[in-house]
Design an enzyme around this catalytic site. Structure first.
Site, PDB file in Angstrom:
ATOM      1  N   HIS A  18     -39.375  32.102  29.255  1.00  0.00           N
ATOM      2  CA  HIS A  18     -40.538  32.380  28.353  1.00  0.00           C
ATOM      3  C   HIS A  18     -41.897  32.647  29.210  1.00  0.00           C
ATOM      4  CE1 HIS A  18     -38.506  31.105  24.452  1.00  0.00           C
ATOM      5  NE2 HIS A  18     -37.683  32.199  25.075  1.00  0.00           N
ATOM      6  N   GLU A  45     -44.541  31.365  28.654  1.00  0.00           N
ATOM      7  CA  GLU A  45     -45.247  29.914  28.634  1.00  0.00           C
ATOM      8  C   GLU A  45     -44.616  29.107  29.908  1.00  0.00           C
ATOM      9  OE1 GLU A  45     -43.917  31.495  25.933  1.00  0.00           O
ATOM     10  OE2 GLU A  45     -44.392  30.371  24.154  1.00  0.00           O
TER      11      GLU A  45
END
Length: 159
Positions: free
Chosen positions: A82, A84
């Site tokens: 991801h 993040e």
């Protein structure tokens, strides 16, 4: 000459950069970008896609799509990282402390990313779109991480 009132607010400025970062995504389901900011300085960026050196999902296909897995479920079946996570990993790789920083992400983080964000010491998350993971918001709120949805219809952001 540009009118000073036309300048975006800092949150909109950073969210626009996160959206630009998302354009590097190789995910076939969702393009996500994230940047970590402290004291109005970008510390790290990340987008979602396969780990460095591995074939991109845009080349191999998406196992989650093939298995018809709903958004927000069975994260372990995704070969991608991801946005993040990539931003946090890049900061660690380059020895940049993100303790006390803010995260600008095009989507609200999932529960796996929320756990990493909490332990990394990120204090506030700005996002544009939601994500189908109620546990994420519950954990972030319980940990005292601020969550701000940016409404970006106007150039100033109207927070």
């Amino acid at each position: 000459m540009k009118n000073r009132d036309e300048r975006p607010t800092w949150p909109i400025y950073f969210m626009d950069i996160a959206a630009l970062v998302a354009r590097r995504s190789t995910c076939t389901r969702r393009s996500v970008g994230a940047i970590i900011v402290k004291d109005k300085r970008i510390l790290s960026t990340g987008y979602n896609g396969a780990p460095s050196g591995l074939a991109h999902c845009s080349e191999t296909g998406c196992l989650r799509e093939m298995l018809n897995v709903a958004s927000g479920e069975r994260h372990e079946l995704c070969r991608g990282i991801h946005a993040e996570q990539n931003a946090i990993i890049q900061a660690a790789l380059h020895g940049v402390s993100i303790d006390g920083a803010d995260l600008y992400c095009t989507n609200l983080p999932c529960s796996i990313c929320a756990k990493m964000i909490i332990n990394a010491g990120i204090k506030k998350i700005f996002y544009r779109s939601g994500y189908a993971d109620a546990m994420s918001e519950e954990m972030l709120e319980a940990a005292g991480v601020g969550i701000v949805k940016l409404e970006t219809d106007s150039p100033k952001g109207d927070l």
